[in-house]
Scaffold this motif. Structure first.
Motif, short mmCIF file in Angstrom:
data_model
loop_
_atom_site.label_atom_id
_atom_site.label_comp_id
_atom_site.label_asym_id
_atom_site.label_seq_id
_atom_site.Cartn_x
_atom_site.Cartn_y
_atom_site.Cartn_z
N HIS A 73 8.25 -2.31 -0.92
CA HIS A 73 9.13 -2.25 -2.07
C HIS A 73 9.09 -1.96 -4.08
O HIS A 73 9.38 -2.15 -4.77
CB HIS A 73 10.87 -2.89 -2.06
CG HIS A 73 10.66 -4.55 -2.45
ND1 HIS A 73 9.68 -5.06 -1.72
CD2 HIS A 73 11.07 -5.12 -2.93
CE1 HIS A 73 9.96 -6.37 -2.37
NE2 HIS A 73 10.80 -6.12 -2.86
N LEU A 74 7.50 -2.31 -4.45
CA LEU A 74 7.75 -2.83 -5.79
C LEU A 74 6.29 -1.72 -5.53
O LEU A 74 5.67 -1.58 -6.60
CB LEU A 74 6.84 -3.86 -5.26
CG LEU A 74 8.26 -5.52 -5.81
CD1 LEU A 74 6.81 -6.94 -5.86
CD2 LEU A 74 9.27 -5.56 -6.44
N VAL A 75 5.97 -0.61 -4.51
CA VAL A 75 5.24 0.10 -5.03
C VAL A 75 6.10 1.44 -5.19
O VAL A 75 6.94 1.60 -4.89
CB VAL A 75 4.82 0.32 -3.80
CG1 VAL A 75 3.52 1.77 -4.34
CG2 VAL A 75 3.52 -0.35 -3.24
N ARG A 76 5.23 2.24 -6.49
CA ARG A 76 5.66 3.55 -7.00
C ARG A 76 4.92 4.61 -6.79
O ARG A 76 4.13 4.41 -7.73
CB ARG A 76 6.27 2.84 -8.38
CG ARG A 76 7.33 2.58 -8.57
CD ARG A 76 9.07 2.84 -7.84
NE ARG A 76 10.06 2.25 -8.01
CZ ARG A 76 10.74 0.69 -7.41
NH1 ARG A 76 9.53 0.70 -5.75
NH2 ARG A 76 11.09 0.09 -7.63
N ASN A 77 5.00 5.57 -6.24
CA ASN A 77 4.00 6.78 -6.15
C ASN A 77 4.40 7.53 -7.01
O ASN A 77 5.47 8.92 -6.16
CB ASN A 77 3.34 7.11 -4.56
CG ASN A 77 2.87 5.86 -3.81
OD1 ASN A 77 1.86 5.34 -4.40
ND2 ASN A 77 2.95 6.29 -2.80
N ILE A 78 4.13 7.95 -7.86
CA ILE A 78 4.40 9.50 -8.90
C ILE A 78 3.35 10.33 -9.82
O ILE A 78 2.34 9.87 -9.91
CB ILE A 78 5.33 8.23 -10.43
CG1 ILE A 78 4.30 8.18 -10.96
CG2 ILE A 78 6.16 7.33 -9.41
CD1 ILE A 78 4.55 7.09 -12.46
#
Length: 683
Positions: free
Chosen positions: A8-13
């Protein structure tokens, strides 16, 4: 090795925009502020870390999408550290495939707009690609320090031209050379920068002359998010204080749903506003958990199955890019959607066969797993759901193939790439090696490919002139038969089919249907008939160009108990297809480009005259700021070679072109005859 950050603390942008909007500079600042790099790389100095190729450094443009990971706790508050996987994508239209493949595997995107140029042609292309993959995004209005910067006009253009609900969450304090910082309209705090590197700033009350404007945009924001929390609007109307966290929670829901696009202002080059944009990435863009479970197919049954973004689910990943590295060999970039994978493990490679459309699966072994930072890499022992990594050791894996648990295989939706519109023939300096055809999206694309062959792999190659990728199609509905009969002493060959062919709408490609009744063609031979028709698509009957937008139906045929086999029916289908094409009034189609030229008003006549002389069709002309006119037209690609040089000469270098593939149209009869004559070896 344990997971470094909870999912939940991962962002794929992705960072995406029109060329020269400042994507790479923005990415360099993100790396600096998150501590990934210790100096600010500048594009104009050829020192940007994410633009690692020599051609990128020389030209000041991004050519290939580059991946990296960084970590962020927040610019002005203590919060959990997030892991942000970033892909910096190209802005030049010739490299639009790099954007397409990246958006397919990302959970969110930062769309960068120039505060002067606003919504430009490639901005629209990127936006449509993000819409197609339902990628939530935030808008970052960059270059607020530039002469002519206008934050509010860009916001309106995003709404009008892109049809998106852009909701400012920061508004600028000043503009052009007076751009000092921004007002956070959620927390109603004014931030002004006091150091050149953007590390030092002062937070204070909203300036009195901007208070009414800030209140107005805050009210608009609350209206936009009230659908996601009805109590927000009630409390606002009653004059109650609304907790910041409630506003952010509702805004996050609206952003992930794709209904709201949070918009921020800044100047990446002048180091203002970037930290707020990183905060917005963490606060509003989705984690892998916020995205729908990925849908897949069971390769054995063809039924639909799901893979959850969970380390405990069976492993599944999508190969979205294949690179060849002179040091490590073939490098496969993949996005992990579910499960975990250890280096050295065996995985299933699943895909849909392009010839037969069947689902296929085979097993390969993963060698090394690499975390990528631009062109550098760090070895990993294991990867988890939500990760984006590189893998070494896989053989014939292509973009769009699925890597998955060999005991529980699945096939993820592949990546759809636009058709190349231009090609050249290249041959090594050893002429006996023969020619290779290289296809691409534009002249720059082909130029870069040949240059990379030379610099990175030491392959000196001669090249021919760029050629247009024509297509053939049909205009009538017809029926014809194909018969393949051979007798060579022993068992013979017998295949007989009756096919119907009709044109499809442009862009529909190819369809095949079996409409036989009574077993006139045994069902075990129908796949061979389809394979034969698909093979026949590779070369039309007029000039040998690929055939598009046709529907073929198998309606009748006959067979021999002894002599019929799959090969005979495949050959019969090839013959029948070509016979249908000859009767169906075939035509040649050419790629048409959308050409947008921004030119000073005084040069409009010359620009329009030149476009008309290239068989161009002027669609409209609009007035732009600063005494310029924007000319929109459609022009055949065959007439566009050398256009940029001519345009510079006509306008003393003051006009700016943007050329993007639009669609295919039938070639005029006189030109079609020239193409056919040339293809048949004539002059």
């Amino acid at each position: 090795m344990a997971r470094s950050h909870p999912i939940h603390l991962v962002r794929n942008i992705g960072i995406a925009a029109h060329i020269d909007a400042g994507k790479t500079t923005t990415t360099e600042r993100i790396l600096y502020y998150t501590g990934k790099s210790h100096k600010m790389g500048e594009v104009h100095d050829g020192a940007a870390e994410m633009d690692w190729m020599e051609q990128e450094q020389e030209r000041g443009i991004t050519i290939t999408s580059a991946a990296t990971s960084c970590f962020w706790k927040g610019s002005n508050r203590d919060k959990e550290e997030h892991k942000i996987n970033i892909i910096d994508t190209p802005g030049h239209v010739d490299f639009t495939v790099e954007v397409e493949r990246s958006l397919r595997v990302l959970d969110g995107a930062v769309a960068v707009f120039c505060a002067v140029g606003g919504v430009q042609p490639q901005s629209e292309t990127v936006w449509r690609q993000a819409n197609r993959y339902k990628v939530p995004r935030i808008a970052y209005i960059n270059k607020m320090d530039r002469l002519g910067a206008d934050f509010y006009t860009v916001i309106e253009r995003i709404k009008d031209r892109l049809g998106s609900n852009a909701a400012p969450i920061t508004i600028p304090i000043g503009a052009e050379s007076d751009f000092k910082g921004y007002i956070d309209i959620i927390e109603m705090v004014a931030r002004t920068y006091t150091s050149d590197d953007g590390q030092e700033f002062e937070d204070g009350e909203v300036p009195a002359d901007l208070k009414a404007e800030a209140d107005e945009y805050r009210e608009k924001l609350l209206e936009a998010i009230s659908d996601y929390d009805e109590s927000i609007m009630e409390r606002f109307l009653e004059g109650e204080e609304i907790p910041v966290e409630d506003i952010k929670k509702a805004l996050r829901l609206g952003t992930i749903a794709g209904d709201i696009v949070p918009a921020l202002c800044g100047s990446s080059f002048k180091n203002k506003g970037v930290q707020a944009m990183i905060d917005a990435v963490v606060d509003y863009l989705p984690s892998p958990l916020d995205v729908e479970a990925i849908h897949a197919l069971d390769p054995d049954t063809g039924s639909e199955i799901e893979r959850q973004p969970d380390d405990k689910d069976p492993f599944s990943a999508l190969a979205f890019k294949i690179a060849t590295d002179k040091f490590v060999g073939r490098l496969t970039y993949m996005r992990v959607y579910s499960g975990t994978l250890k280096k050295g493990s065996a995985v299933a490679v699943s895909y849909r066969d392009p010839q037969t459309n069947d689902l296929r699966t085979r097993t390969e072994r993963v060698g090394r797993i690499l975390e990528m930072h631009s062109n550098d890499r760090t070895d990993l022992n294991e990867v988890y759901a939500g990760d984006i990594v590189g893998v070494i050791g896989l053989g014939d894996v292509r973009s769009g193939y699925t890597l998955c648990d060999k005991d529980k295989p699945c096939v993820l939706e592949s990546i759809k790439f636009p058709e190349p519109v231009i090609q050249i023939a290249i041959e090594p300096t050893d002429r006996e090696s023969g020619q290779t055809i290289v296809s691409g999206m534009g002249e720059l694309h082909l130029e870069i490919i040949v240059d990379r062959l030379n610099r990175e792999f030491g392959v000196q190659a001669n090249q021919g002139k760029p050629q247009v990728a024509y297509r053939e199609t049909v205009t009538n509905q017809v029926k014809a038969e194909g018969k393949f009969v051979r007798q060579t002493g022993g068992s013979g060959q017998y295949g007989h089919v009756v096919l119907e062919m009709e044109p499809l709408e442009p862009g529909k490609g190819f369809t095949f249907e079996n409409k036989t009744v009574g077993g006139s063609v045994p069902k075990e031979y129908v796949p061979a008939v389809e394979k034969g028709t698909r093979e026949a698509l590779n070369a039309g009957v007029l000039a040998g160009y690929p055939v598009v937008d046709v529907a073929v139906r198998l309606v009748d045929g006959s067979y021999h108990d002894v002599d019929s086999n799959e090969n005979a029916f495949k050959q019969a289908a090839l013959i029948g297809f070509r016979e249908c094409m000859k009767r169906a009034k075939p035509v040649i189609k050419e790629p048409i480009m959308h050409v947008e030229v921004t030119t000073p008003d005084g040069n409009v006549g010359d620009v329009v005259g030149d476009l008309n002389g290239r068989r161009g069709r002027i669609e409209n002309m609009d007035s732009g700021p600063g005494g310029v006119t924007i000319v929109n037209s459609h022009v055949p690609l065959a007439e566009m070679f050398g256009y940029v040089t001519t345009l510079r000469s006509l306008t003393q270098g003051r006009a700016t072109p943007n050329v993007t593939p639009s669609h295919y149209e039938e070639v005029p009869a006189s030109i079609a005859q020239e193409i056919i004559t040339k293809a048949q070896g004539g002059a």
